[in-house]
Design an enzyme around this catalytic site. Sequence first.
Site, PDB file in Angstrom:
ATOM      1  N   LYS A 171       0.832  -1.210   0.000  1.00 14.21           N
ATOM      2  CA  LYS A 171       0.000   0.000   0.000  1.00 14.21           C
ATOM      3  C   LYS A 171       0.867   1.260   0.000  1.00 14.21           C
ATOM      4  O   LYS A 171       2.014   1.266   0.455  1.00 14.21           O
ATOM      5  CB  LYS A 171      -0.935   0.002   1.206  1.00 14.21           C
ATOM      6  CG  LYS A 171      -2.011  -1.102   1.152  1.00 14.21           C
ATOM      7  CD  LYS A 171      -3.096  -0.795   0.134  1.00 14.21           C
ATOM      8  CE  LYS A 171      -4.094  -1.935  -0.039  1.00 14.21           C
ATOM      9  NZ  LYS A 171      -5.068  -2.016   1.035  1.00 14.21           N
ATOM     10  N   ARG A 207      -3.423 -11.085   3.203  1.00  9.78           N
ATOM     11  CA  ARG A 207      -3.549 -11.009   1.734  1.00  9.78           C
ATOM     12  C   ARG A 207      -2.328 -10.263   1.192  1.00  9.78           C
ATOM     13  O   ARG A 207      -2.170  -9.062   1.423  1.00  9.78           O
ATOM     14  CB  ARG A 207      -4.851 -10.271   1.381  1.00  9.78           C
ATOM     15  CG  ARG A 207      -5.166 -10.173  -0.096  1.00  9.78           C
ATOM     16  CD  ARG A 207      -6.461  -9.389  -0.292  1.00  9.78           C
ATOM     17  NE  ARG A 207      -6.824  -9.287  -1.691  1.00  9.78           N
ATOM     18  CZ  ARG A 207      -6.372  -8.348  -2.520  1.00  9.78           C
ATOM     19  NH1 ARG A 207      -5.527  -7.410  -2.068  1.00  9.78           N
ATOM     20  NH2 ARG A 207      -6.747  -8.318  -3.787  1.00  9.78           N
TER      21      ARG A 207
END
Length: 327
Positions: free
Chosen positions: A269, A304
């Site tokens: 991210k 994930r």
Amino acid sequence: MTDSEIYYRPLPLLSGGRWRLAGGPVGFSQFELLRRGAAPELSDAAPDYVIRALTAPRADILGLSMDRPRIMGIVNATPDSFSDGGSYDPAAHAAAQIAAGAEMLDIGGESTRPGAQEIPPAEEVARILPVIAAAGPVPVSADTRKAAVADAALKAGAGMVNDVSGFDFDPGMPGMVAHHAAPVCLMHAQGLPADMQDDPRYDDVLLDVYDALAARIARAEAAGITRDRIIVDPGIGFGKTLEHNLAILRRISLYHGLGCAILLGVSRKAFIGTIGGARTAAERGPGTLALTLAAIAQGIQIHRVHDVAEITQGIRLWQVLSEGSGK
């Protein structure tokens, strides 16, 4: 002050502890009492219903027990995902993720990166069905917000749905998931991908997300989805600033109080790059590993990730050290 206005966060312990968190390897003996507009307080006690929710072992998901961390490999069958869209053949990448140690795959055909636009369901289905067929024996989650896409994916062999809207996008999704008796991950997001990062705001992000996830769980149960088939995801990066993300990650053990397994998606991210000085998404593996290990220390079950081999290696080393810490 009533119990309903207090949020009980278990304080995780890597060794020992009076209770086991969600039936897993992490223990706890104390609670951090969180209230809106008040400083946190420590407590050695909590109501029985809180302790039951925090300690009850979570149900198996896709045949995998939730008593230890599980790795979900990301497969983007998209040309425009933020990290790796269009950089590989999705079916071949699914095989590579399995070879690297992924215990389940999350296959998506529509990008939900900031600024992404919606695509037609038929196009999304056409992207993911060949990848589901190529996944072989590894269980598959269909990463979609749309009931028609989820229905096609489950009929094609997927075993779970990962809805990043938490059932907010398509009103047909709860009934469809209930019809298939499939597990579902309900994620929190503020806004749609096209605008979610424009100006996200919360009164108290940690508690606001908790309440929003509780409401999503209630909606799923009302549709006939039992709690043992529900996973929650606080939605790091989905309608949240860097400060919001960090506030959630520092106290993420709070969400065990919802009584569901927890999925975390922090891989590559943007805020990792901001803090860690990693300009490109592919350079954010070390930061992803650091956050993953911190989350495992708070009992988070499903991770994930893009970099399956690297994250798996890091977890194994961390576990060896942690398992010996109390000897």
